[in-house]
Design a protein around this motif. Structure first.
Motif, PDB file in Angstrom:
ATOM      1  N   GLY A  12     -26.046  -1.937  12.354  1.00 53.72           N
ATOM      2  CA  GLY A  12     -27.239  -0.355  12.876  1.00 53.72           C
ATOM      3  C   GLY A  12     -26.740   0.043  14.683  1.00 53.72           C
ATOM      4  N   ILE A  13     -26.200  -1.253  15.241  1.00 52.12           N
ATOM      5  CA  ILE A  13     -26.250  -1.183  16.611  1.00 52.12           C
ATOM      6  C   ILE A  13     -25.561  -0.621  16.851  1.00 52.12           C
ATOM      7  CG2 ILE A  13     -27.208  -2.392  18.260  1.00 52.12           C
ATOM      8  CD1 ILE A  13     -29.416  -2.045  16.870  1.00 52.12           C
ATOM      9  N   LEU A  14     -25.936   0.330  18.025  1.00 54.54           N
ATOM     10  CA  LEU A  14     -25.088   0.868  19.278  1.00 54.54           C
ATOM     11  C   LEU A  14     -25.258   0.264  20.320  1.00 54.54           C
ATOM     12  CD1 LEU A  14     -24.944   4.602  18.348  1.00 54.54           C
ATOM     13  CD2 LEU A  14     -22.684   2.765  17.798  1.00 54.54           C
ATOM     14  N   LEU A  15     -23.626   0.056  20.838  1.00 54.60           N
ATOM     15  CA  LEU A  15     -24.530  -0.800  22.747  1.00 54.60           C
ATOM     16  C   LEU A  15     -23.855  -0.395  23.562  1.00 54.60           C
ATOM     17  CD1 LEU A  15     -24.361  -4.690  22.384  1.00 54.60           C
ATOM     18  CD2 LEU A  15     -25.828  -3.289  22.566  1.00 54.60           C
ATOM     19  N   ASP A  69     -38.346   1.549  24.201  1.00 57.23           N
ATOM     20  CA  ASP A  69     -37.550   1.789  23.211  1.00 57.23           C
ATOM     21  C   ASP A  69     -35.843   2.372  23.237  1.00 57.23           C
ATOM     22  OD1 ASP A  69     -39.824   0.749  22.048  1.00 57.23           O
ATOM     23  OD2 ASP A  69     -40.725   2.775  21.248  1.00 57.23           O
ATOM     24  N   GLU A  70     -35.627   2.276  24.184  1.00 49.20           N
ATOM     25  CA  GLU A  70     -33.863   3.136  25.027  1.00 49.20           C
ATOM     26  C   GLU A  70     -33.513   1.692  25.212  1.00 49.20           C
ATOM     27  OE1 GLU A  70     -33.523   6.562  27.154  1.00 49.20           O
ATOM     28  OE2 GLU A  70     -35.178   6.994  27.134  1.00 49.20           O
ATOM     29  N   HIS A  82     -27.130   6.417  34.468  1.00 49.83           N
ATOM     30  CA  HIS A  82     -25.510   5.371  33.967  1.00 49.83           C
ATOM     31  C   HIS A  82     -25.312   5.440  32.376  1.00 49.83           C
ATOM     32  CE1 HIS A  82     -25.177   6.477  37.936  1.00 49.83           C
ATOM     33  NE2 HIS A  82     -24.650   7.784  37.572  1.00 49.83           N
ATOM     34  N   GLY A  83     -26.079   5.371  31.394  1.00 53.50           N
ATOM     35  CA  GLY A  83     -26.107   5.196  30.621  1.00 53.50           C
ATOM     36  C   GLY A  83     -26.073   3.957  29.584  1.00 53.50           C
ATOM     37  N   ILE A  84     -26.870   2.808  30.799  1.00 56.38           N
ATOM     38  CA  ILE A  84     -26.924   0.746  30.125  1.00 56.38           C
ATOM     39  C   ILE A  84     -27.419   0.263  29.620  1.00 56.38           C
ATOM     40  CG2 ILE A  84     -26.522  -1.628  31.274  1.00 56.38           C
ATOM     41  CD1 ILE A  84     -23.682  -0.369  32.804  1.00 56.38           C
ATOM     42  N   THR A  85     -27.832   0.661  28.600  1.00 54.93           N
ATOM     43  CA  THR A  85     -28.799   0.266  27.755  1.00 54.93           C
ATOM     44  C   THR A  85     -29.497  -1.692  27.549  1.00 54.93           C
ATOM     45  OG1 THR A  85     -27.977   0.985  25.735  1.00 54.93           O
ATOM     46  CG2 THR A  85     -29.511   2.670  27.023  1.00 54.93           C
ATOM     47  N   HIS A  86     -28.128  -1.574  27.655  1.00 61.94           N
ATOM     48  CA  HIS A  86     -28.527  -3.527  27.123  1.00 61.94           C
ATOM     49  C   HIS A  86     -28.349  -4.386  28.862  1.00 61.94           C
ATOM     50  CE1 HIS A  86     -25.872  -6.481  25.594  1.00 61.94           C
ATOM     51  NE2 HIS A  86     -27.279  -7.504  25.315  1.00 61.94           N
ATOM     52  N   ARG A 114     -28.304  10.906  31.068  1.00 66.64           N
ATOM     53  CA  ARG A 114     -27.496   9.080  31.160  1.00 66.64           C
ATOM     54  C   ARG A 114     -26.762   9.359  29.540  1.00 66.64           C
ATOM     55  NH1 ARG A 114     -32.774   9.769  30.508  1.00 66.64           N
ATOM     56  NH2 ARG A 114     -33.670   9.216  29.025  1.00 66.64           N
ATOM     57  N   TYR A 115     -27.000   9.847  28.559  1.00 68.84           N
ATOM     58  CA  TYR A 115     -26.520  10.156  27.574  1.00 68.84           C
ATOM     59  C   TYR A 115     -24.730  10.977  27.308  1.00 68.84           C
ATOM     60  CZ  TYR A 115     -30.356   6.415  26.682  1.00 68.84           C
ATOM     61  OH  TYR A 115     -31.327   5.285  26.811  1.00 68.84           O
ATOM     62  N   ASN A 116     -24.708  11.733  28.483  1.00 62.47           N
ATOM     63  CA  ASN A 116     -23.979  12.610  28.225  1.00 62.47           C
ATOM     64  C   ASN A 116     -22.792  11.878  27.311  1.00 62.47           C
ATOM     65  OD1 ASN A 116     -26.010  14.628  29.055  1.00 62.47           O
ATOM     66  ND2 ASN A 116     -24.247  15.111  31.091  1.00 62.47           N
ATOM     67  N   ALA A 117     -22.257  13.030  26.857  1.00 62.04           N
ATOM     68  CA  ALA A 117     -20.938  13.054  25.986  1.00 62.04           C
ATOM     69  C   ALA A 117     -19.741  12.479  26.645  1.00 62.04           C
ATOM     70  CB  ALA A 117     -20.491  14.390  24.862  1.00 62.04           C
ATOM     71  N   ASP A 118     -19.457  12.806  28.402  1.00 62.47           N
ATOM     72  CA  ASP A 118     -18.384  12.416  29.406  1.00 62.47           C
ATOM     73  C   ASP A 118     -19.273  10.803  29.689  1.00 62.47           C
ATOM     74  OD1 ASP A 118     -20.394  13.323  30.252  1.00 62.47           O
ATOM     75  OD2 ASP A 118     -19.048  14.668  32.027  1.00 62.47           O
TER      76      ASP A 118
END
Length: 336
Positions: free
Chosen positions: A27-30, A95-96, A60-64, A12-16
């Protein structure tokens, strides 16, 4: 029957995959695309469907996940749905996750269930935390501008909410530019800077730019998150035929009416769609990319009624670049 244990995708956190963007000077990344639970996650929708969409999002990396006290329908039920997720699938992954909620619109009867008083904001957040089975939210928004309550009362409540530990950050949604400037300055002066400003922005509605609100956000180095990026479904392929599908929002008069689907609008949608096709995108994908191409944008909030729809929206991330010719053509079409 024992429910199968959810294991999120290891990739889910793959660079591509998902792109993460910094919220202003914080400091927050969304994630560039966030999931909004305004509709399709209340008690009128089977929990299994909502769960599947949220699983797909996180895989698929949606954390928000973006909520508000009165999202549903009915009021509060989107938060209850999310609360069920927090008790089950998402419990090990708190926490993710970056979870937002809001207060400002009508929520319960009587004089204390609306607008921007300290009493309403404090009580509403307590209710939201109970519904979602959370100790805190990551960001709490004032959902709209209150022309009667003193700004300082509303803003002081936001500061105190952060100091209480019930929210890590605060945000502002849809305030006029002059009030927004005051709010951003106040929060910064009280060591509780506004993390995100939320407003409507799409190719058919750039009012937040024209009226100076985005300029205030940029000046204060606050993050910007856009809602209604597809203009309630107008910026999709649903209406370019000129017909109104029976299951569409326009057919149901749900935040979009059939009278808005004019021949002139259909022609503009077709012209925009032609540009999207040349880019190898759907109209919806291009509409999302157009917002994300703006440097000020931290994230766009999308809704989803199915995993397939969400997957299609995520594909917008594969092409976020626009040529000057494309931008000028889009501007010409939408301003016609």
């Amino acid at each position: 029957m024992i429910e199968e244990i959810y294991h999120p995708s290891a990739s889910r956190y793959n660079a591509d995959g998902m792109i993460y963007r910094r919220a202003g000077a914080s400091g927050i990344l969304l994630p560039a695309i966030s999931l909004g639970l305004w509709q399709n996650f209340g008690d009128t929708v089977p929990f299994s469907r909502s769960k599947g969409i949220m699983h797909y999002a996180f895989d698929h990396g949606i954390t928000h996940f973006d909520l508000a006290n009165n999202y549903g329908p009915a009021y509060g039920t989107a938060e209850e749905t999310f609360g069920r997720m927090m008790q089950t699938s998402f419990a090990p992954y708190r926490d993710e996750l970056f979870i937002s909620t809001k207060a400002g619109y009508d929520m319960w009867p009587g004089p204390y269930g609306n607008w921007g008083s300290r009493k309403y904001l404090m009580a509403s957040l307590d209710q939201s935390l109970r519904r979602m089975h959370l100790d805190y939210v990551d960001i709490f928004y004032i959902h709209r501008y209150d022309p009667v309550t003193p700004l300082e009362e509303t803003l002081r409540a936001l500061v105190d909410i952060v100091r209480s530990g019930k929210a890590l950050y605060v945000g502002i949604s849809r305030w006029p530019a002059d009030a927004l400037r005051i709010g951003l300055d106040y929060l910064r002066a009280h060591e509780c800077p506004c993390l995100l400003y939320q407003d409507r922005l799409n190719m058919l509605d750039t009012e937040c730019i024209a009226n100076g609100r985005i300029a205030e956000v940029e000046e204060h180095k606050t993050g910007f998150i856009a809602f209604s990026p597809l203009a309630q479904g107008l910026l999709t392929d649903r209406y370019i035929s000129g017909e109104i599908p029976e299951d569409s929002r326009a057919a149901r008069n749900s935040h979009l009416t059939a009278s808005q689907i004019t021949p002139e609008l259909v022609e503009r949608l077709r012209a925009l769609n032609a540009i999207a096709v040349d880019r190898g995108q759907t109209l919806a994908q291009m509409a999302l990319a157009w917002i994300l191409a703006k440097e000020v944008t931290t994230s766009v909030i999308v809704g989803a009624s199915s995993e397939r729809q969400l997957a299609s929206n995520l594909s917008a991330l594969s092409n976020l670049s626009f040529s000057q010719t494309e931008l000028e053509a889009i501007a010409s079409i939408v301003s016609a």
